[in-house]
Motif scaffolding. Structure first.
Motif, PDB file in Angstrom:
ATOM      1  N   GLU A 101       0.841  -1.190   0.000  1.00  0.00           N
ATOM      2  CA  GLU A 101       0.000   0.000   0.000  1.00  0.00           C
ATOM      3  C   GLU A 101       0.879   1.244   0.000  1.00  0.00           C
ATOM      4  O   GLU A 101       2.045   1.213   0.409  1.00  0.00           O
ATOM      5  CB  GLU A 101      -0.916   0.019   1.228  1.00  0.00           C
ATOM      6  CG  GLU A 101      -1.958  -1.101   1.245  1.00  0.00           C
ATOM      7  CD  GLU A 101      -2.860  -1.022   2.457  1.00  0.00           C
ATOM      8  OE1 GLU A 101      -2.627  -0.108   3.300  1.00  0.00           O
ATOM      9  OE2 GLU A 101      -3.777  -1.845   2.582  1.00  0.00           O
ATOM     10  N   THR A 104      -1.722   8.103   0.247  1.00  0.00           N
ATOM     11  CA  THR A 104      -2.069   9.201  -0.645  1.00  0.00           C
ATOM     12  C   THR A 104      -2.776  10.279   0.160  1.00  0.00           C
ATOM     13  O   THR A 104      -2.942  10.155   1.383  1.00  0.00           O
ATOM     14  CB  THR A 104      -2.977   8.698  -1.780  1.00  0.00           C
ATOM     15  OG1 THR A 104      -4.210   8.249  -1.213  1.00  0.00           O
ATOM     16  CG2 THR A 104      -2.315   7.553  -2.537  1.00  0.00           C
ATOM     17  N   ARG A 109      -3.660   3.344  -0.158  1.00  0.00           N
ATOM     18  CA  ARG A 109      -4.208   2.755  -1.366  1.00  0.00           C
ATOM     19  C   ARG A 109      -3.328   1.591  -1.752  1.00  0.00           C
ATOM     20  O   ARG A 109      -2.101   1.670  -1.705  1.00  0.00           O
ATOM     21  CB  ARG A 109      -4.237   3.799  -2.495  1.00  0.00           C
ATOM     22  CG  ARG A 109      -4.766   3.226  -3.814  1.00  0.00           C
ATOM     23  CD  ARG A 109      -4.781   4.326  -4.881  1.00  0.00           C
ATOM     24  NE  ARG A 109      -3.451   4.863  -5.145  1.00  0.00           N
ATOM     25  CZ  ARG A 109      -2.565   4.295  -5.975  1.00  0.00           C
ATOM     26  NH1 ARG A 109      -2.860   3.149  -6.560  1.00  0.00           N
ATOM     27  NH2 ARG A 109      -1.410   4.864  -6.160  1.00  0.00           N
ATOM     28  N   SER A 110      -3.978   0.493  -2.151  1.00  0.00           N
ATOM     29  CA  SER A 110      -3.223  -0.709  -2.533  1.00  0.00           C
ATOM     30  C   SER A 110      -2.530  -0.497  -3.877  1.00  0.00           C
ATOM     31  O   SER A 110      -3.043   0.199  -4.759  1.00  0.00           O
ATOM     32  CB  SER A 110      -4.173  -1.919  -2.612  1.00  0.00           C
ATOM     33  OG  SER A 110      -4.748  -2.182  -1.349  1.00  0.00           O
TER      34      SER A 110
END
Length: 497
Positions: A101, A104, A109-110
């Motif tokens: 991840e 952000t 986020r992955s």
């Protein structure tokens, strides 16, 4: 080096001022460039080192976060407050990415499969590496393993690069402004420094336009005193130029004086030689036209021709003697007793001038022995005695004194005649100088060529001595001073007899 070579090549053909300004600008540019490069490299080193430290801390923090994270949330620590945007974390299975991840602005986020694939193959040895992650840019990454679990953490390098780019832009702007200011200041300073050099050049140009090939050479322009400060390079040039101008002016004056002296000498010699030649030609013509008609006795004509020939021969021999003395040809060198030599000369002069009162005085503290040519030294004394006898009236007392003192011998010829006029004294030892107008010539004495005193002075100088004159109405004294034999140098510039 190529750019510097091209800049140096452009210096050719430019003025000195342009060259100096360009050299100063190039030097300042080189210094500024070196300082900027050094600053950027040092700053980048410290920024990367700081980034590496933060990456290592993030990796260790990820291990601690994993231990305290709830079940099923292996990377839940990324949701903690204080995580920097762009922070990347991944759980690895061997050297493969199991899950990853990135933080952000909207939260963790992955990573996509392609992004995860870019992170594969990083060993868990704690070494810092740089990888480019598609869509995220360059990352500084490290992987650590603990209790069989390998965690990977990373931070973006783009922030560091943007900071370095900003630093380069700022330094370039500052350097540009500095170069413009420094170039302007250098141009003004160089112009001021070169003003004296331009004045020196103007002086040289003015002297080069002077008519040095004709007329009297004097009053040439000199470099002004303010531009002859020996403490500066330009001042040294000004001093050297002034010395050169002085030498040129003196040399040209001496050459002109020598040429004038030569012209006068040739004119006098021609005049002196023309008189006996005219007499010889006249008597020869009389002999051709008058002997047959018994208008002239041949014996008288031959005697006059012989007398004029002897006069001309004596004049030529005197001129040759002067020329040889000036060339410095070596003469006979022998020990000469001046007391005996002067005594003989006075005895001869007394026989020739019985109407004068002659007196010889000897004041000898040491033997009056000198090294020289006896015949030439006798000629010196004879010329002085003849000068005193011929140029004074009958009844004049002539006293000749020989004295020694301080390693020298002096011969003094003193008379109580009318004296030498003051305007004639400076040239009394010059060639063809005659004082008949001021000093009464004995009745019936033949006119000389005016070379006697010149020959006496030349012979005396060739023996390392000097001759002087002191004259006033009622008293005239010629003094010849010669070094004694014990004090004379090993080499004496004399000429052969």
């Amino acid at each position: 080096m190529t750019a510097v070579g091209r800049a140096l090549a452009r210096l050719r053909g430019r003025s000195l001022r342009a060259r100096m300004v360009l050299v100063h600008s190039l030097t300042l540019t080189a210094v500024c460039t070196a300082m900027a490069v050094a600053t950027v490299l040092v700053q980048r080193y410290y920024l990367i080192r700081d980034l590496d430290q933060r990456v290592t801390d993030a990796a260790e923090h990820s291990q601690g976060g994993r231990e305290h994270a709830p079940a099923g949330a292996k990377l839940g620590f990324l949701n903690e407050r204080g995580q920097h945007t762009g922070t990347l974390a991944a759980l690895m299975d061997g050297q493969k990415i199991a899950t990853a991840e990135v933080v952000t602005d909207d939260g963790p986020r992955s990573l996509t499969a392609a992004q995860c694939a870019a992170l594969d193959g990083i060993p868990a040895d704690g070494t810092l590496r740089t990888r480019t992650v598609p869509g995220l840019g360059s990352y500084r990454l490290t992987a650590v393993s603990e209790d069989g679990t390998t965690m990977l953490a990373g931070l973006p390098v783009d922030g560091v690069q943007r900071m370095i780019d900003s630093l380069v832009a700022i330094e370039a702007g500052i350097a540009g402004v500095g170069l413009v200011l420094a170039g302007s200041v250098s141009a003004v300073a160089v112009r001021r420094q070169l003003r004296p050099l331009r004045r020196v050049a103007a002086t040289a140009v003015e002297v080069s336009h002077a008519p040095l090939d004709r007329g009297e050479v004097s009053g040439l322009t000199r470099v002004p005193a303010p531009d002859t400060d020996a403490g500066t390079e330009v001042g040294q040039v000004g001093v050297a130029l002034n010395r050169l101008i002085d030498h040129v002016e003196w040399s040209l004056s001496e050459r002109q004086r020598a040429e004038e002296h030569m012209r006068r000498f040739l004119a006098d010699a021609s005049h002196e030689l023309r008189t006996p030649l005219a007499s010889i030609a006249g008597y020869a013509e009389l002999m051709l036209t008058g002997v047959d008609s018994r208008k002239i006795e041949p014996e008288l004509a031959w005697r006059r021709v012989s007398d004029q020939s002897a006069r001309m021969t004596g004049l030529v021999e005197d001129l040759l003697l002067l020329a040889r003395l000036e060339e410095g040809r070596p003469l006979e060198a022998a020990e000469v007793n001046l007391a005996t030599l002067v005594g003989d000369a006075v005895w001869d002069a007394r026989a020739a001038g019985a109407d004068h009162h002659w007196q010889l005085v000897l004041r000898l503290d040491a033997p009056a022995t000198v090294t020289g040519d006896p015949s030439r030294l006798h000629q010196v004394v004879a010329n002085l005695l003849a000068n005193a006898r011929v140029h004074t009236p009958a009844g004049t007392r002539i006293t000749v004194t020989v004295e020694t003192a301080d390693g020298h011998c002096a011969i003094r010829v003193r008379d109580d005649g009318p004296g030498v006029p003051a305007d004639l004294l400076p040239t009394v030892f010059g060639r063809f100088t005659r004082g008949d107008a001021s000093r009464s010539r004995a009745p019936g004495a033949a006119g000389g060529a005016g070379l006697g005193l010149a020959i006496a002075a030349a012979i005396t100088q060739a023996h390392g001595g000097r001759v002087e004159v002191d004259s006033a109405p009622g008293r005239t004294e010629f003094t010849v001073t010669l070094p004694l034999a014990d004090a004379v140098a090993a080499h004496i510039s004399l000429m052969p007899s």
